[in-house]
Design a protein around this motif. Structure first.
Motif, PDB file in Angstrom:
ATOM      1  N   UNK A  48      20.449  10.362  26.560  1.00  0.00           N
ATOM      2  CA  UNK A  48      19.954   9.494  25.486  1.00  0.00           C
ATOM      3  C   UNK A  48      19.791  10.307  24.213  1.00  0.00           C
ATOM      4  N   UNK A  49      19.743   9.582  23.107  1.00  0.00           N
ATOM      5  CA  UNK A  49      19.674  10.220  21.802  1.00  0.00           C
ATOM      6  C   UNK A  49      18.926   9.258  20.892  1.00  0.00           C
ATOM      7  N   UNK A  50      18.054   9.787  20.060  1.00  0.00           N
ATOM      8  CA  UNK A  50      17.247   8.877  19.227  1.00  0.00           C
ATOM      9  C   UNK A  50      18.094   8.042  18.250  1.00  0.00           C
ATOM     10  N   UNK A  51      19.319   8.500  17.988  1.00  0.00           N
ATOM     11  CA  UNK A  51      20.149   7.752  17.044  1.00  0.00           C
ATOM     12  C   UNK A  51      20.347   6.292  17.480  1.00  0.00           C
ATOM     13  N   UNK A  66      18.396   4.256  18.687  1.00  0.00           N
ATOM     14  CA  UNK A  66      17.286   3.358  18.338  1.00  0.00           C
ATOM     15  C   UNK A  66      16.810   3.586  16.894  1.00  0.00           C
ATOM     16  N   UNK A  67      17.738   4.054  16.062  1.00  0.00           N
ATOM     17  CA  UNK A  67      17.474   4.081  14.619  1.00  0.00           C
ATOM     18  C   UNK A  67      18.134   2.825  14.024  1.00  0.00           C
ATOM     19  N   UNK A  68      17.794   2.488  12.777  1.00  0.00           N
ATOM     20  CA  UNK A  68      18.399   1.283  12.190  1.00  0.00           C
ATOM     21  C   UNK A  68      19.801   1.531  11.627  1.00  0.00           C
ATOM     22  N   UNK A  69      20.266   2.773  11.677  1.00  0.00           N
ATOM     23  CA  UNK A  69      21.538   3.116  11.030  1.00  0.00           C
ATOM     24  C   UNK A  69      22.741   2.494  11.727  1.00  0.00           C
ATOM     25  N   UNK A  70      23.731   2.153  10.907  1.00  0.00           N
ATOM     26  CA  UNK A  70      24.988   1.666  11.474  1.00  0.00           C
ATOM     27  C   UNK A  70      25.839   2.875  11.861  1.00  0.00           C
ATOM     28  N   UNK A  71      26.834   2.631  12.706  1.00  0.00           N
ATOM     29  CA  UNK A  71      27.547   3.767  13.287  1.00  0.00           C
ATOM     30  C   UNK A  71      28.387   4.540  12.276  1.00  0.00           C
ATOM     31  N   UNK A  72      28.740   3.919  11.157  1.00  0.00           N
ATOM     32  CA  UNK A  72      29.522   4.678  10.176  1.00  0.00           C
ATOM     33  C   UNK A  72      28.678   5.802   9.564  1.00  0.00           C
ATOM     34  N   UNK A  73      27.348   5.769   9.763  1.00  0.00           N
ATOM     35  CA  UNK A  73      26.578   6.917   9.263  1.00  0.00           C
ATOM     36  C   UNK A  73      26.216   7.908  10.365  1.00  0.00           C
ATOM     37  N   UNK A 100      24.041  11.342  10.061  1.00  0.00           N
ATOM     38  CA  UNK A 100      22.648  11.299  10.525  1.00  0.00           C
ATOM     39  C   UNK A 100      22.464  12.029  11.869  1.00  0.00           C
ATOM     40  N   UNK A 101      23.472  11.929  12.731  1.00  0.00           N
ATOM     41  CA  UNK A 101      23.365  12.558  14.062  1.00  0.00           C
ATOM     42  C   UNK A 101      24.663  13.305  14.380  1.00  0.00           C
ATOM     43  N   UNK A 117      29.623  14.736  17.423  1.00  0.00           N
ATOM     44  CA  UNK A 117      30.471  15.804  17.982  1.00  0.00           C
ATOM     45  C   UNK A 117      30.603  15.639  19.493  1.00  0.00           C
ATOM     46  N   UNK A 118      29.533  15.222  20.137  1.00  0.00           N
ATOM     47  CA  UNK A 118      29.589  15.022  21.587  1.00  0.00           C
ATOM     48  C   UNK A 118      30.563  13.881  21.922  1.00  0.00           C
ATOM     49  N   UNK A 119      30.481  12.770  21.189  1.00  0.00           N
ATOM     50  CA  UNK A 119      31.376  11.637  21.452  1.00  0.00           C
ATOM     51  C   UNK A 119      32.840  12.011  21.199  1.00  0.00           C
ATOM     52  N   UNK A 120      33.055  12.951  20.294  1.00  0.00           N
ATOM     53  CA  UNK A 120      34.431  13.386  20.001  1.00  0.00           C
ATOM     54  C   UNK A 120      35.100  14.038  21.212  1.00  0.00           C
TER      55      UNK A 120
END
Ligand SMILES: O=P(O)(O)OC[C@@]1(O)O[C@H](CO)[C@@H](O)[C@@H]1O
Ligand SMILES: [Mn+2]
Length: 443
Positions: free
Chosen positions: A334-337, A339-346, A350-351, A356-359
């Motif tokens: 899990x990662x706090x990203x 449950x942040x309000x940010x959209x994935x393009x950021x 932001x994270x 990098x992990x998803x890459x």
């Protein structure tokens, strides 16, 4: 010079009569009321466990939540978080960003700001109501509902586990065509499993009652973007290229606990058992979220429940899955990203660690409606805008959204397709009756 096209506006309750408007006006206050009721109902339990201190904490949490409901219903400004939880600073920076966006149109507020922002903010404040009040700090107010969804879907879970264990018996003998057929079936079960979310029904029952495999054929016409063939090509090509040194990794960004989670676990077990993948990474929420979303505790609880079930194939699934975790071929993260309000393009900004992990993955499967909203920025897109464009440079790896439509945003449709469905079914975008398997592999 390439023309810079402005992004469409964000969905928001400021559009009276929109789905966002009804959600903020009716559904979110209902969820808060239920949350308060749940705490009330557990009062004796808190007393037994923690004595007077537990009851006092419960009272403080309730008054915090009542205040929150009042702020929402009277469209008060969205205030900075006052707790000291690890993500508080990021939230407050984001609030500042929203303030600057509102360009003198007043403070960010419940009915004026983007829907995605205020909705996420509500769940973060629910979390704060508890987290700030030890000794009940780790109480998950949504736990009961998630467990109930699991128990009420028992028959569907049995049917799915039985089907899957039978399939495993001769999986080695399947030819490519048959393997593809089975993948498509389990993808669809996981897709339709997304109907079972609890924030949509404001916490009312929403479980899988009928056998999940029986009516797949009849539901195919409701998959309005269907990129299953593309997914298959990616997986089968990766398998053929695969050498010992280079593992095929699939990531699944989970959505709801209950039946949906079981359908995701079966799908990912199939990917391993068929050798289409060697390693699965699950991404869950680090705090209770959108009523039914999966946390680490839900994930482990579900596997334990299956293991100890009084049904041979259910418990076999549970035992195998625990084994996968132990062997490290299944990894829960899990990662706090998330449950942040940010959209994935950021995300990259932001994270960067998560990005990098998803890459490192060969394929990202994003489950559910909220993930789709965050992928596409929760905007009023034209239906025909390409998915790739709406992703707005979010592209850590090839990705696919499996989502039933429960909010009024959709991209990547054929010209006229949206209008045609709209003409016969005005509620098509929010009823959960339609689904997509939408893929993007373009870097
Ligand atoms: O992500 P999920 O579980 O598929 O759906 C979440 C959801 O129910 O919550 C929001 C409504 O409040 C909508 O975006 C969506 O319908
Ligand atoms: Mn959800």
């Amino acid at each position: 010079m390439a023309a810079v096209t402005a992004l469409p506006v964000s969905l928001s309750a400021r559009f009276k009569g929109s789905f966002a408007y009804f959600t903020v006006k009716d559904r979110l206050p209902q969820i808060l009321t239920k949350t308060i009721d749940t705490l009330h109902r557990h009062k004796n339990e808190f007393f037994e466990e923690y004595g007077e201190k537990g009851v006092e904490a419960e009272k403080r949490a309730i008054s915090f939540l009542s205040k929150l409901r009042n702020e929402l219903q009277t469209d008060k400004p969205v205030t900075p978080l006052e707790d000291e939880l690890p993500d508080a600073a990021l939230w407050n920076q984001y609030l500042e960003y929203q303030r600057n966006l509102s360009d003198g149109n007043g403070e960010p507020s419940w009915f004026q700001s983007p829907w995605l922002f205020v909705e996420c903010y509500m769940y973060r404040r629910i979390h704060a109501a508890l987290a700030q009040n030890p000794p009940i700090g780790s109480f998950d107010v949504f736990k009961e509902g998630k467990a109930q969804n699991f128990f009420e879907s028992q028959e569907a879970i049995i049917a799915l586990c039985t089907y899957f264990q039978e399939l495993l018996k001769n999986i080695k003998d399947l030819d490519e065509k048959q393997l593809q057929g089975e993948l498509f079936k389990l993808l669809q079960v996981s897709l339709w499993g997304n109907k079972c979310d609890l924030s949509f029904s404001a916490g009312e029952k929403s479980s899988q009652k009928s056998s999940p495999l029986q009516c797949l054929e009849d539901m195919v016409p409701y998959i309005i973007v269907n990129d299953m063939e593309k997914l298959w090509s990616l997986l089968i090509n990766a398998k053929k290229r695969n050498t010992d040194k280079c593992n095929v990794r699939v990531d699944i960004i989970l959505d709801n606990a209950g039946f949906e989670l079981v359908s995701d676990l079966v799908l990912t077990d199939f990917l391993l058992s068929s050798k289409l993948a060697d390693e699965i990474h699950f991404h869950g929420k680090s705090i209770p979220w959108y009523v039914s979303d999966t946390t680490k505790s839900d994930f482990n609880w579900t596997i334990k429940q299956l293991q100890s079930a009084n049904h041979m194939w259910m418990s076999r699934c549970g035992i195998n899955w625990e084994g996968n975790l132990k062997k490290g071929v299944w990894v829960y993260q899990d990662h706090m990203f998330w449950t942040l309000p940010h959209i994935y393009s950021s995300m990259a900004e932001v994270a960067p660690d998560l990005y990098a992990d998803l890459q490192r993955s060969n394929l990202l499967l994003f489950k559910g409606d909220l993930n789709y909203r965050k992928l596409t920025g929760d905007r009023k897109w034209e239906y025909t805008v390409p998915f790739h464009q709406a992703l707005n440079k979010f592209h850590p790896a090839p990705l696919c959204s499996l989502r039933t439509l429960k909010s009024d945003t959709q991209v990547g449709l054929k010209p006229g397709q949206g209008e045609q469905i709209q003409a016969s079914e005005p509620e098509w975008m929010v009823s959960g009756k339609y689904g997509i398997v939408q893929f993007d592999a373009t870097p």
